[in-house]
Design an enzyme around this catalytic site. Structure first.
Site, PDB file in Angstrom:
ATOM      1  N   ILE A 256       7.141   2.029   2.552  1.00 37.99           N
ATOM      2  CA  ILE A 256       6.020   1.090   2.580  1.00 37.99           C
ATOM      3  C   ILE A 256       6.300  -0.320   2.184  1.00 37.99           C
ATOM      4  CG2 ILE A 256       4.943   0.469   0.271  1.00 37.99           C
ATOM      5  CD1 ILE A 256       4.599   3.535   0.935  1.00 37.99           C
TER       6      ILE A 256
ATOM      7  N   ARG B 191      -6.952  -0.747  10.441  1.00 44.32           N
ATOM      8  CA  ARG B 191      -6.852   0.438  11.898  1.00 44.32           C
ATOM      9  C   ARG B 191      -6.937  -1.325  13.218  1.00 44.32           C
ATOM     10  NH1 ARG B 191      -8.426   6.172   9.702  1.00 44.32           N
ATOM     11  NH2 ARG B 191      -6.425   7.063   9.185  1.00 44.32           N
TER      12      ARG B 191
ATOM     13  N   GLU C 148      -0.947   3.064  10.005  1.00 49.97           N
ATOM     14  CA  GLU C 148      -2.205   3.505   9.409  1.00 49.97           C
ATOM     15  C   GLU C 148      -2.944   4.712  10.107  1.00 49.97           C
ATOM     16  OE1 GLU C 148      -2.392   0.846   7.609  1.00 49.97           O
ATOM     17  OE2 GLU C 148      -2.658  -1.190   8.836  1.00 49.97           O
TER      18      GLU C 148
ATOM     19  N   GLY D 185      16.368  -4.437  35.693  1.00 50.74           N
ATOM     20  CA  GLY D 185      17.108  -4.418  35.218  1.00 50.74           C
ATOM     21  C   GLY D 185      17.216  -5.971  33.960  1.00 50.74           C
TER      22      GLY D 185
ATOM     23  N   GLN E 154       2.741  -5.235  47.177  1.00 53.03           N
ATOM     24  CA  GLN E 154       1.608  -4.628  46.512  1.00 53.03           C
ATOM     25  C   GLN E 154       2.049  -3.304  45.211  1.00 53.03           C
ATOM     26  OE1 GLN E 154      -0.236  -1.972  49.555  1.00 53.03           O
ATOM     27  NE2 GLN E 154      -2.766  -2.768  49.179  1.00 53.03           N
TER      28      GLN E 154
ATOM     29  N   PHE F 105       0.688  -1.689  -0.200  1.00 55.67           N
ATOM     30  CA  PHE F 105       0.018  -0.106   0.088  1.00 55.67           C
ATOM     31  C   PHE F 105       0.723   1.253  -0.441  1.00 55.67           C
ATOM     32  CE2 PHE F 105      -3.312   3.005   2.216  1.00 55.67           C
ATOM     33  CZ  PHE F 105      -4.641   2.059   1.609  1.00 55.67           C
TER      34      PHE F 105
ATOM     35  N   LEU G 180       1.196   4.820  -0.226  1.00 59.70           N
ATOM     36  CA  LEU G 180       0.668   5.972   0.662  1.00 59.70           C
ATOM     37  C   LEU G 180       1.663   7.134   0.691  1.00 59.70           C
ATOM     38  CD1 LEU G 180      -1.996   7.999   0.675  1.00 59.70           C
ATOM     39  CD2 LEU G 180      -2.108   6.483   3.163  1.00 59.70           C
TER      40      LEU G 180
HETATM   41  C1  FAD Z   1       7.709   0.884   9.786  1.00 60.58           C
HETATM   42  C2  FAD Z   1       6.600   1.678   9.220  1.00 60.58           C
HETATM   43  C3  FAD Z   1       5.694   0.835   8.397  1.00 60.58           C
HETATM   44  C4  FAD Z   1       4.181   1.978   7.917  1.00 60.58           C
HETATM   45  N1  FAD Z   1       4.297   1.030   6.769  1.00 60.58           N
HETATM   46  C5  FAD Z   1       3.373   2.182   5.061  1.00 60.58           C
HETATM   47  C6  FAD Z   1       2.944   1.808   4.413  1.00 60.58           C
HETATM   48  O1  FAD Z   1       2.791   0.633   3.926  1.00 60.58           O
HETATM   49  N2  FAD Z   1       2.010   2.080   3.535  1.00 60.58           N
HETATM   50  C7  FAD Z   1       1.963   3.655   3.797  1.00 60.58           C
HETATM   51  O2  FAD Z   1       1.971   4.215   3.258  1.00 60.58           O
HETATM   52  N3  FAD Z   1       2.845   4.275   4.869  1.00 60.58           N
HETATM   53  C8  FAD Z   1       3.206   4.068   5.634  1.00 60.58           C
HETATM   54  N4  FAD Z   1       3.680   3.972   7.166  1.00 60.58           N
HETATM   55  C9  FAD Z   1       4.154   5.091   6.903  1.00 60.58           C
HETATM   56  C10 FAD Z   1       3.305   6.255   8.256  1.00 60.58           C
HETATM   57  O3  FAD Z   1       1.523   5.345   7.905  1.00 60.58           O
HETATM   58  C11 FAD Z   1       3.213   7.273   9.127  1.00 60.58           C
HETATM   59  O4  FAD Z   1       4.966   6.957   8.981  1.00 60.58           O
HETATM   60  C12 FAD Z   1       2.707   7.728   9.790  1.00 60.58           C
HETATM   61  O5  FAD Z   1       0.898   8.217   9.055  1.00 60.58           O
HETATM   62  C13 FAD Z   1       2.629   9.317  10.042  1.00 60.58           C
HETATM   63  O6  FAD Z   1       3.134  10.167   8.750  1.00 60.58           O
HETATM   64  P1  FAD Z   1       4.555  10.781   8.467  1.00 60.58           P
HETATM   65  O7  FAD Z   1       5.169   9.420   8.513  1.00 60.58           O
HETATM   66  O8  FAD Z   1       4.410  10.977   7.220  1.00 60.58           O
HETATM   67  O9  FAD Z   1       4.599  11.756   9.999  1.00 60.58           O
HETATM   68  P2  FAD Z   1       3.784  13.302   9.580  1.00 60.58           P
HETATM   69  O10 FAD Z   1       3.162  13.852   8.625  1.00 60.58           O
HETATM   70  O11 FAD Z   1       5.461  13.746   9.142  1.00 60.58           O
HETATM   71  O12 FAD Z   1       3.634  13.785  11.400  1.00 60.58           O
HETATM   72  C14 FAD Z   1       4.806  13.717  12.260  1.00 60.58           C
HETATM   73  C15 FAD Z   1       4.097  14.324  13.308  1.00 60.58           C
HETATM   74  O13 FAD Z   1       2.980  15.873  12.920  1.00 60.58           O
HETATM   75  C16 FAD Z   1       1.760  15.019  13.183  1.00 60.58           C
HETATM   76  N5  FAD Z   1       1.113  16.473  12.159  1.00 60.58           N
HETATM   77  C17 FAD Z   1       1.309  16.019  10.735  1.00 60.58           C
HETATM   78  N6  FAD Z   1       1.144  16.674  10.115  1.00 60.58           N
HETATM   79  C18 FAD Z   1       0.304  17.685  10.817  1.00 60.58           C
HETATM   80  C19 FAD Z   1      -1.122  18.499  10.566  1.00 60.58           C
HETATM   81  N7  FAD Z   1      -1.589  18.640   9.533  1.00 60.58           N
HETATM   82  N8  FAD Z   1      -1.909  18.532  11.493  1.00 60.58           N
HETATM   83  C20 FAD Z   1      -1.791  18.132  12.579  1.00 60.58           C
HETATM   84  N9  FAD Z   1      -0.106  17.531  13.336  1.00 60.58           N
HETATM   85  C21 FAD Z   1       0.398  16.927  11.964  1.00 60.58           C
HETATM   86  C22 FAD Z   1       1.872  13.543  12.797  1.00 60.58           C
HETATM   87  O14 FAD Z   1       0.327  13.518  13.540  1.00 60.58           O
HETATM   88  C23 FAD Z   1       3.134  13.603  13.630  1.00 60.58           C
HETATM   89  O15 FAD Z   1       3.386  12.900  15.300  1.00 60.58           O
HETATM   90  C24 FAD Z   1       4.577   3.165   7.877  1.00 60.58           C
HETATM   91  C25 FAD Z   1       5.792   4.424   8.686  1.00 60.58           C
HETATM   92  C26 FAD Z   1       6.240   2.694   9.555  1.00 60.58           C
HETATM   93  C27 FAD Z   1       6.689   3.679  10.539  1.00 60.58           C
END
Ligand code: FAD
Length: 383
Positions: free
Chosen positions: A153, A239, A359, A336, A275, A120, A122
């Site tokens: 991804i 989710r 997600e 530890g 406790q 996926f 995105l």
């Molecule tokens: C191991 C792993 C596997 C993954 N697998 C996939 C996959 O298969 N396919 C895929 O598409 N993605 C995947 N992801 C990506 C994942 O879905 C994203 O990392 C996650 O949704 C956060 O998006 P970002 O990394 O772009 O963070 P950012 O958008 O850079 O966000 C950083 C922080 O800022 C906050 N933020 C960002 N924009 C806003 C806003 N507009 N308003 C308020 N707060 C904001 C976020 O909540 C977050 O706390 C994966 C991530 C990991 C770590």
């Protein structure tokens, strides 16, 4: 699958996951990769590739209520194997929802057999998510030409197909996003690994660069402009599945903490009689119980054919907070030695941290929940 067949299947799978898959834990942690040559035949034999693939395409077609316990159990055994199978089955489900009959027939039987897999695509390194994408898809005759970057991804090391989200109309906001099925090996579609992750070792989450990638127009998933609605629908179930992973990790951490509290003696008494430690255990159990009930409600509603955006996001958020608290307390119960690799608690602690990000972050989940309730959503018959 009917209840009798499912119960026999579940029992067999649980037993064999512990006897055949669990022994790979140390090796995967050490080598930071899954030895697929040895693990694949076990996964295939257990039918785990096809858990969420509808029966008509060769899978087991489990309901969500049937699938959740298996995913939770996998999270206990190893986060990396869990993430690979979660992504594989979630994306199989996504394709079965948004793909055409022709696309489903071409891919899902291979997915069920484990010879194909869908990733996926995105998230982008230079943009947000959803409508904020830099990837573009421009139609030229019977083809679309894709350009852009993706990262993180999952399963990009072996996926045969990618659901790739791109803008077909950069000025149309959410209605300008579309999804495409891109086959691995298509010219200009380059995949590279990213550095290793903190936990869930062995899963790979690569970077994709699409440079003038030409895909046939029939590879469009659904209609142009449906991308955001498609990702909202498919992430909704995913989710819940992340929350089920939180449950498995939390349950295992609780089991290990209880076991340790019975055997570790300080000042002449087992920790279990203190406790302070009893309080950790009670709070861990309370989190596990609440999460289990929330998941049960989601599964029942989903299997009854209902959309559950708010419940899914609340359960995902509660799950990550619960598993965070539980793994914190389990680590404290171990003291530890819990910080060393001598005990699985150290791995569970790291594995759990992925559930914050998969997600969508908590911020995104809160947005979905608030939007639903402001729009008049009620919890209905939650019981
Ligand atoms: C191991 C792993 C596997 C993954 N697998 C996939 C996959 O298969 N396919 C895929 O598409 N993605 C995947 N992801 C990506 C994942 O879905 C994203 O990392 C996650 O949704 C956060 O998006 P970002 O990394 O772009 O963070 P950012 O958008 O850079 O966000 C950083 C922080 O800022 C906050 N933020 C960002 N924009 C806003 C806003 N507009 N308003 C308020 N707060 C904001 C976020 O909540 C977050 O706390 C994966 C991530 C990991 C770590």
């Amino acid at each position: 699958m009917d209840d009798v067949r499912y119960e026999a299947f579940r029992k067999d799978v649980f037993e064999r996951m512990w006897t055949e898959l669990a022994p790979f834990e140390d090796r995967i942690e050490r080598e930071e990769q899954i030895p697929y040559a040895e693990v694949n035949p076990i996964i295939t034999d257990l039918g785990l590739w096809g858990l969420m693939v509808p029966e008509e395409y060769g899978g087991l077609g489990l309901t969500v209520s049937q699938y959740l316990p298996i995913l939770s159990e996998l999270s206990k055994i190893h986060g990396g194997i869990r993430v690979v199978l979660h992504v594989h089955n979630s994306n199989a489900h996504a394709l079965s929802v948004i793909g055409s009959e022709e696309q489903r027939r071409a891919v899902l039987p291979g997915v069920a057999a484990g010879t194909m897999s869908v990733a996926f695509a995105l998230t982008e390194p230079d943009f947000g998510t959803g409508a904020d994408l830099g990837s573009t898809a421009v139609r030229h005759g019977d083809e679309y030409v894709l350009n852009g970057h993706k990262h993180l991804i999952s399963n990009s090391d072996f996926a045969s197909h990618f659901i790739y989200f791109a803008k077909t109309d950069p000025d149309a906001g959410e209605l300008g996003v579309s999804a495409f099925l891109v086959e691995r090996g298509t010219s200009g579609f380059d995949i590279e690994p990213l550095p290793h992750t903190m936990g869930c070792k062995g899963g790979e989450h690569g970077r994709i660069t699409a440079t003038d990638v030409r895909v046939p127009a029939r590879n469009l998933l659904g209609q142009e402009g449906q991308g955001v609605a498609q990702l909202e629908e498919t992430l909704e179930l995913s989710r819940v599945l992340v929350a089920a992973s939180s449950l498995g990790t939390a349950e295992r951490a609780l089991e290990l903490a209880v076991e340790h509290s019975r055997t570790r003696i300080t000042f002449g008494k087992p920790l279990a009689q203190r406790q302070a430690v009893q309080r950790y255990i009670a709070e861990m159990a309370q989190d596990v119980y609440a999460l289990k009930l929330m998941l049960g409600d989601c599964a029942r509603k989903w299997d009854a054919g209902r959309r559950i955006p708010a419940e899914a996001s609340m359960t995902k958020n509660f799950g990550l907070e619960a598993v965070g608290r539980v793994t914190d307390r389990a680590l404290l119960t171990f003291g530890g030695v819990g910080y060393t690799r001598a005990h699985s608690i150290e791995r569970l602690y790291r594995d759990a941290r992925l559930n914050w990000l998969e997600e969508g972050t908590p911020t995104i989940q809160n947005m979905v929940v608030a939007r639903a309730f402001v729009g008049g959503h009620t919890l209905g018959d939650a019981s």
